[in-house]
Design a protein around this motif. Structure first.
Motif, PDB file in Angstrom:
ATOM      1  N   UNK A  90       0.827  -1.293  -0.164  1.00 13.40           N
ATOM      2  CA  UNK A  90       0.050  -0.491   0.108  1.00 13.40           C
ATOM      3  C   UNK A  90       0.430   0.889   0.114  1.00 13.40           C
ATOM      4  N   UNK A  91       0.477   2.467  -0.172  1.00 13.45           N
ATOM      5  CA  UNK A  91       0.989   3.724   0.440  1.00 13.45           C
ATOM      6  C   UNK A  91       1.426   4.460   1.279  1.00 13.45           C
ATOM      7  N   UNK A  92       0.761   3.405   1.831  1.00 14.65           N
ATOM      8  CA  UNK A  92       1.352   3.960   4.082  1.00 14.65           C
ATOM      9  C   UNK A  92       2.376   3.097   3.940  1.00 14.65           C
ATOM     10  N   UNK A  93       2.287   1.870   2.864  1.00 11.86           N
ATOM     11  CA  UNK A  93       3.630   0.905   3.501  1.00 11.86           C
ATOM     12  C   UNK A  93       4.495   1.053   3.070  1.00 11.86           C
ATOM     13  N   UNK A  94       4.267   1.943   1.334  1.00 10.26           N
ATOM     14  CA  UNK A  94       5.717   1.977   0.653  1.00 10.26           C
ATOM     15  C   UNK A  94       6.511   3.997   1.108  1.00 10.26           C
ATOM     16  N   UNK A  95       5.315   4.969   2.411  1.00  8.27           N
ATOM     17  CA  UNK A  95       5.795   5.216   3.257  1.00  8.27           C
ATOM     18  C   UNK A  95       6.772   5.339   4.276  1.00  8.27           C
ATOM     19  N   UNK A  96       6.288   4.314   4.959  1.00  2.00           N
ATOM     20  CA  UNK A  96       6.446   3.568   5.698  1.00  2.00           C
ATOM     21  C   UNK A  96       8.256   2.446   5.657  1.00  2.00           C
ATOM     22  N   UNK A  97       8.680   2.894   4.551  1.00  2.00           N
ATOM     23  CA  UNK A  97      10.199   1.968   3.810  1.00  2.00           C
ATOM     24  C   UNK A  97       9.929   0.475   3.274  1.00  2.00           C
ATOM     25  N   UNK A  98       8.764   0.531   2.616  1.00  4.70           N
ATOM     26  CA  UNK A  98       8.525  -1.032   2.383  1.00  4.70           C
ATOM     27  C   UNK A  98       9.171  -1.320   0.895  1.00  4.70           C
ATOM     28  N   UNK A  99       9.832  -0.142   0.156  1.00  2.75           N
ATOM     29  CA  UNK A  99      10.255  -0.521  -0.953  1.00  2.75           C
ATOM     30  C   UNK A  99      12.325  -0.045  -0.462  1.00  2.75           C
ATOM     31  N   UNK A 100      12.957   0.339   0.535  1.00  2.29           N
ATOM     32  CA  UNK A 100      13.384   0.056   0.945  1.00  2.29           C
ATOM     33  C   UNK A 100      14.715  -0.935   0.380  1.00  2.29           C
ATOM     34  N   UNK A 101      14.122  -2.174   0.833  1.00  3.88           N
ATOM     35  CA  UNK A 101      15.291  -3.342   0.151  1.00  3.88           C
ATOM     36  C   UNK A 101      14.304  -3.879  -1.263  1.00  3.88           C
ATOM     37  N   UNK A 102      13.447  -2.845  -1.181  1.00  3.98           N
ATOM     38  CA  UNK A 102      12.593  -4.324  -2.564  1.00  3.98           C
ATOM     39  C   UNK A 102      14.022  -3.311  -3.811  1.00  3.98           C
ATOM     40  N   UNK A 103      14.709  -4.147  -4.598  1.00  4.50           N
ATOM     41  CA  UNK A 103      15.573  -4.240  -5.741  1.00  4.50           C
ATOM     42  C   UNK A 103      15.550  -5.369  -6.749  1.00  4.50           C
ATOM     43  N   UNK A 104      14.422  -6.390  -6.781  1.00  5.18           N
ATOM     44  CA  UNK A 104      14.140  -7.410  -7.177  1.00  5.18           C
ATOM     45  C   UNK A 104      13.486  -7.077  -8.139  1.00  5.18           C
ATOM     46  N   UNK A 105      13.531  -6.933  -9.478  1.00  2.03           N
ATOM     47  CA  UNK A 105      12.829  -6.347 -10.490  1.00  2.03           C
ATOM     48  C   UNK A 105      11.675  -7.289 -11.266  1.00  2.03           C
ATOM     49  N   UNK A 106      11.459  -8.980 -10.510  1.00  2.00           N
ATOM     50  CA  UNK A 106      10.500  -9.426 -11.055  1.00  2.00           C
ATOM     51  C   UNK A 106       8.867  -9.300  -9.697  1.00  2.00           C
ATOM     52  N   UNK A 107       9.652  -8.366  -8.582  1.00  2.00           N
ATOM     53  CA  UNK A 107       8.681  -8.332  -7.393  1.00  2.00           C
ATOM     54  C   UNK A 107       8.312  -6.817  -8.070  1.00  2.00           C
ATOM     55  N   UNK A 108       9.031  -5.899  -8.434  1.00  2.00           N
ATOM     56  CA  UNK A 108       8.640  -4.000  -7.743  1.00  2.00           C
ATOM     57  C   UNK A 108       7.791  -3.836  -8.786  1.00  2.00           C
TER      58      UNK A 108
END
Length: 326
Positions: free
Chosen positions: A119-137
Motif C-alpha cells: 500500500x501507499x502507507x507501507x511504501x511511505x514507511x519503507x516498504x521499498x527500502x530493500x525492494x530491488x528485485x525486478x520480478x517483484x517491484x
C-alpha cells in the motif's frame, strides 16, 4: 450462464493446475488460453478426460494489446486470471488492464502479486527500502493501479471492474531447482536467511485463483489475500527438513557474500545475468526482512481456500521419497 475466463499464464506453475481445476468445475466455464506456442501444443498438455471443447487455445502474443482486445470481444470474456512474469511484465500488465477496463463483458480480474503490504502507507514507511528485485517491484505499481486507478464495478450500470489480488510466498517447487546440488553436494542451494520465509504450494495458488474467479468480486473484491504457510522457514530449518527426508546431511547456503555470489552465478548460467541478479536481490531481501504473513492474513487465506494450505514438511518428505525411489 456459464462464465468465460481468460487465463494469462496457463502454461506456468500456477496456470496448469488452475486450468485443470476449472475444467473439473461444475460451472463448466469456457477457457480462453492465449499462447505463444502452437495452440495444438498447449491443448495436448491438458489432462486426459477433460472436456477440451470448452478450451480455446489461441496463438498470439499477450504483449500485443490488439490481440488481447480481440480475445475479450470475440469470446465475451467475463473473468480474467493474470499470472505475469518476464522482462516486460509491467509494460504488458498495464496494457492488459487498459484492455480490461474498456471491455464491455469483463466483470472481474484476479491478479497474482507477491506476499506483502504494498500500500501507499507501507511504501511511505519503507516498504521499498530493500525492494530491488525486478520480478517483484512492478507489482507495487500494479496493485496501486487496481486500488487507486480502476473504477469499481457497478452492477447496475455494468461498468467498472472488480479485482482480487493474491499474494503468494516462496513456491515449494523452487526447491526442485536445487535438487542436483542437494543430492550430489549435500547443500541446499538457496540462501533463505534467518528471519523466516513462508512457503506455498502452487496448487494452493491455483485453488485461490479458482475461488476468487468463482467469487466474482462478491466477498473478495477489492482485497488482497496472502497465500502460504503461517510458519516461516530459515535456511537452517530448511536444510534440516531435507536432511531428515533424504537421510543424509544437507547443509544450508548461508546468506553472506559467498552464498549470494554462488546463487547468482548458478542461476545466471541458465536464465541469464539479469535474472541471476534479480534472484540474488530477492534473496538478499529475504535475509534482511524475511517474508511472512500475519495470523489474520492466514485466516483470510483459509476462508478463501476452504481449507488449510498444503504442508511444506509433507512436500519435502514426499519429494525426497520420490527421489530415492527413482
Amino acid at each position: 450462464m456459464a462464465p468465460t475466463y481468460l487465463i494469462i499464464g496457463a502454461t506456468g506453475n500456477i496456470g496448469r493446475p488452475l486450468v485443470s481445476l476449472l475444467l473439473s468445475h461444475p460451472s463448466q466455464p469456457t477457457l480462453v488460453l492465449p499462447t505463444s506456442k502452437p495452440a495444438e501444443q498447449l491443448t495436448s498438455t491438458l489432462s486426459p478426460g477433460h472436456d477440451i471443447s470448452r478450451v480455446h487455445a489461441i496463438q498470439g502474443s499477450i504483449q500485443d494489446p490488439n490481440f488481447i482486445d480481440g480475445l475479450l470481444q470475440t469470446h465475451g470474456v467475463t473473468g480474467v486470471f493474470m499470472a505475469m512474469t518476464g522482462d516486460n511484465e509491467l509494460f504488458t500488465t498495464v496494457n492488459i488492464i487498459s484492455s480490461l477496463e474498456r471491455s464491455k463483458t469483463v466483470r472481474h480480474v484476479v491478479y497474482v502479486s507477491s506476499c506483502g503490504n504494498y500500500s501507499l502507507d507501507a511504501m511511505r514507511n519503507g516498504a521499498l527500502k530493500n525492494m530491488n528485485a525486478a520480478n517483484v517491484a512492478p507489482k507495487f505499481f500494479v496493485e496501486a493501479k487496481f486500488k487507486y486507478g480502476v473504477a469499481p464495478r457497478d452492477d447496475i450500470s455494468g461498468r467498472g471492474l472488480s479485482w482480487t489480488v493474491l499474494g503468494p510466498t516462496l513456491f515449494f517447487s523452487n526447491d526442485m531447482g536445487v535438487k542436483q546440488v542437494m543430492l550430489e553436494h549435500g547443500v541446499f542451494g538457496q540462501p533463505l536467511g534467518s528471519k523466516g520465509v513462508s512457503r506455498v504450494h502452487p496448487q494452493d495458488i491455483a485453488l485461490a485463483g479458482l475461488k476468487a474467479l468463482e467469487d466474482d468480486g462478491q466477498r473478495w473484491g477489492g482485497k488482497k489475500v496472502m497465500v502460504g504457510s503461517l510458519k516461516g522457514y530459515t535456511d537452517e530449518e530448511t536444510a534440516k527438513l531435507w536432511s531428515e527426508a533424504l537421510g543424509k546431511t544437507i547443509k544450508p547456503t548461508l546468506s553472506n557474500q559467498a552464498g549470494f555470489d554462488a546463487c547468482e552465478t548458478g542461476f545466471s548460467k541458465f536464465a541469464g545475468p539479469a535474472w541471476g541478479r534479480t534472484l540474488r536481490l530477492m534473496l538478499e531481501q529475504f535475509a534482511e526482512e524475511g517474508i511472512m504473513m500475519s495470523e489474520a492474513e492466514y485466516q483470510d487465506q483459509i476462508a478463501l481456500l476452504g481449507k488449510e494450505p498444503e504442508s511444506y514438511e509433507k512436500f519435502v518428505e514426499a519429494t525426497a521419497n520420490a527421489w530415492k525411489e527413482a
